[in-house]
Design an enzyme around this catalytic site. Structure first.
Site, PDB file in Angstrom:
ATOM      1  N   LYS A  52       0.841  -1.201   0.000  1.00 32.88           N
ATOM      2  CA  LYS A  52       0.000   0.000   0.000  1.00 32.88           C
ATOM      3  C   LYS A  52       0.876   1.251   0.000  1.00 32.88           C
ATOM      4  O   LYS A  52       0.588   2.240  -0.681  1.00 32.88           O
ATOM      5  CB  LYS A  52      -0.938  -0.005   1.210  1.00 32.88           C
ATOM      6  CG  LYS A  52      -2.063  -1.030   1.068  1.00 32.88           C
ATOM      7  CD  LYS A  52      -2.829  -1.284   2.352  1.00 32.88           C
ATOM      8  CE  LYS A  52      -3.833  -2.406   2.162  1.00 32.88           C
ATOM      9  NZ  LYS A  52      -4.497  -2.839   3.394  1.00 32.88           N
ATOM     10  N   GLN A  96      -4.660  -1.571   9.561  1.00 33.75           N
ATOM     11  CA  GLN A  96      -4.551  -2.890   8.937  1.00 33.75           C
ATOM     12  C   GLN A  96      -5.176  -3.964   9.834  1.00 33.75           C
ATOM     13  O   GLN A  96      -4.843  -4.054  11.015  1.00 33.75           O
ATOM     14  CB  GLN A  96      -3.070  -3.203   8.659  1.00 33.75           C
ATOM     15  CG  GLN A  96      -2.845  -4.503   7.916  1.00 33.75           C
ATOM     16  CD  GLN A  96      -3.431  -4.513   6.502  1.00 33.75           C
ATOM     17  OE1 GLN A  96      -3.279  -3.542   5.757  1.00 33.75           O
ATOM     18  NE2 GLN A  96      -4.117  -5.571   6.141  1.00 33.75           N
ATOM     19  N   ASP A 119     -11.170   3.002   3.912  1.00 36.77           N
ATOM     20  CA  ASP A 119     -11.445   1.567   3.768  1.00 36.77           C
ATOM     21  C   ASP A 119     -12.937   1.304   3.536  1.00 36.77           C
ATOM     22  O   ASP A 119     -13.321   0.224   3.096  1.00 36.77           O
ATOM     23  CB  ASP A 119     -11.033   0.825   5.064  1.00 36.77           C
ATOM     24  CG  ASP A 119      -9.766   0.007   4.868  1.00 36.77           C
ATOM     25  OD1 ASP A 119      -9.433  -0.303   3.713  1.00 36.77           O
ATOM     26  OD2 ASP A 119      -9.129  -0.329   5.887  1.00 36.77           O
TER      27      ASP A 119
END
Ligand code: NAD
Length: 285
Positions: A52, A96, A119
Site C-alpha cells: 500500500k 490494517q 477503507d
C-alpha cells in the site's frame, strides 16, 4: 475461451487517474495523505502495508507509517486514531486488519472519522451505501465494479450471485450490484444446493476463502466469474474458483493472482485522493 479480466492493467489505470488528480490537487497546495496503522508483526499484514505504501509513492500520496507493538493497549490505539482524526494534513486512515486478539476491531473502525474512512468499513459509510448516498465504498467490492466497467460488463438486468456475506466483501458487493440494477442473490455457508443457485447466475462473485471451491458445476456457460478469494496453499496463491475448470465455460473471468487483489489496493488510492479532494475546500478556509 473466456476474456481474462486483467486486474493488474485496470488497477494501473485507476492509479494513473488518481495520480492525475494528485497533480491537480497539488496546484491547490494539497498533498493527499494516508496514515497507515499496523499493530503487531504479522508478516502477511506487514507485506500488505508495504504494498500500500508503494502504491502511495507511485500515485504521489504521502503515506505516514504508524507501526505499533503487538502489546499496544486499546487506549494507545484509540489515542493515535484520535490524533489522526484531528490532524488536518491526514486525509485517510487505514488500520490494517486483523488486529491482535486483545484489541476490538469494531470500536477501532467506529472511532475513525467517517470523512477519513478510506477503507469504507465505518457504519456511516455502510449506511450511505445502503441508502445510495455518496460515501466511501469498501475497496474490494468497489474494485470489482471498476473491473466490470473497464470491460464493459453491465450488471443491469443480470442475475448475480455473491457467495459470501462478510461485511467487508459479500454484503457491500451485493449492495453495489443491486445499485447497478442486477438481480442479486447472496449465498453463504448455510445455503442449500449452492451449485444449483450459482448455475442460474449470469454473474458469480466468489468471496468465500476456500481454495478452488467453485468448479465448473457451479457455472452456467457464458457467465461472468469474479474470484475475490485469496488462499495460500502448497501450490501458491489460489482463488476460490477452480480457474482451469471454469475458464473454458465462462465468458469472462478474473485470475488469482492478478485479478481483484490489485484492484482493492488501487481503490484505496482512489478513495484517499477523493478524501483529500473533499477536505480541500475546508483546508483552504
Ligand atoms: P469471511 O471469512 O469473512 O467470509 C467468508 C464467507 O464465505 C462467509 O460469509 C461464509 O458464509 C461464506 N462461506 C464459507 N464457506 C462456505 C461454503 N462452503 N459455501 C458457501 N459459502 C461459504 O471472508 P472475507 O473477508 O469475505 O474474504 C473472503 C475471501 O476473499 C478470502 O479468501 C479473503 O482472503 C479474500 N479477500 C480478498 C480480497 C482481495 O483484495 N482480493 C480482499 C478481502 C478478502
Amino acid at each position: 475461451m473466456a476474456t481474462i479480466i486483467d486486474g493488474v492493467k485496470v488497477a494501473a489505470e485507476v492509479r494513473g487517474r488518481a495520480a492525475e488528480e494528485v497533480r491537480e490537487l497539488a496546484a491547490h497546495g494539497v498533498t493527499p495523505c494516508l496514515a497507515v496503522v499496523l499493530v503487531g508483526d504479522d508478516p502477511a499484514s506487514a507485506s500488505y502495508v508495504r504494498m500500500k505504501e508503494r502504491d502511495c509513492a507511485e500515485v504521489g500520496i504521502e503515506s505516514r507509517d504508524h507501526r505499533l507493538s503487538a502489546t499496544t493497549s486499546q487506549q494507545e490505539l484509540d489515542d493515535l486514531i484520535d490524533a489522526l482524526n484531528a490532524d488536518p494534513a491526514v486525509h485517510g486512515i487505514l488500520v490494517q486488519m486483523p488486529l491482535p486478539e486483545h484489541l476490538d476491531p469494531e470500536s477501532v473502525i467506529e472511532r475513525i472519522d467517517p470523512a477519513k474512512d478510506v477503507d469504507g468499513f465505518h457504519p456511516e459509510s455502510l449506511g450511505h451505501l445502503v441508502r445510495g448516498l455518496p460515501g466511501f465504498r469498501a475497496c474490494t467490492p468497489a474494485g470489482v465494479m471498476e473491473m466490470l466497467r473497464a470491460y464493459d460488463i453491465d450488471p443491469s438486468g443480470m442475475r448475480a450471485v455473491v457467495i459470501g456475506r462478510s461485511t467487508i466483501v459479500g454484503k457491500p458487493m451485493a449492495l453495489l450490484l443491486l445499485e447497478a440494477n442486477a438481480t442479486v442473490t447472496v449465498c453463504h455457508s448455510r445455503t442449500k444446493d449452492l451449485e444449483a443457485v450459482c448455475r442460474e447466475a449470469d454473474l458469480v462473485v466468489a468471496a468465500i476463502g476456500r481454495p478452488k471451491m467453485v468448479d465448473a458445476s457451479y457455472i452456467k456457460p457464458g457467465a461472468v466469474v469474479i474470484d475475490v478469494g485469496i488462499n495460500r496453499t502448497d501450490e501458491g496463491m489460489v482463488g476460490d474458483v477452480d480457474f482451469a475448470a471454469v475458464e473454458p465455460i465462462a465468458s469472462a473471468i478474473t485470475p488469482v493472482p492478478g485479478g481483484v487483489g490489485p484492484m482493492t489496493r488501487a481503490m484505496l488510492m482512489a478513495n484517499t485522493v477523493a478524501a483529500a479532494r473533499s477536505a480541500a475546500p475546508r483546508e483552504q478556509g
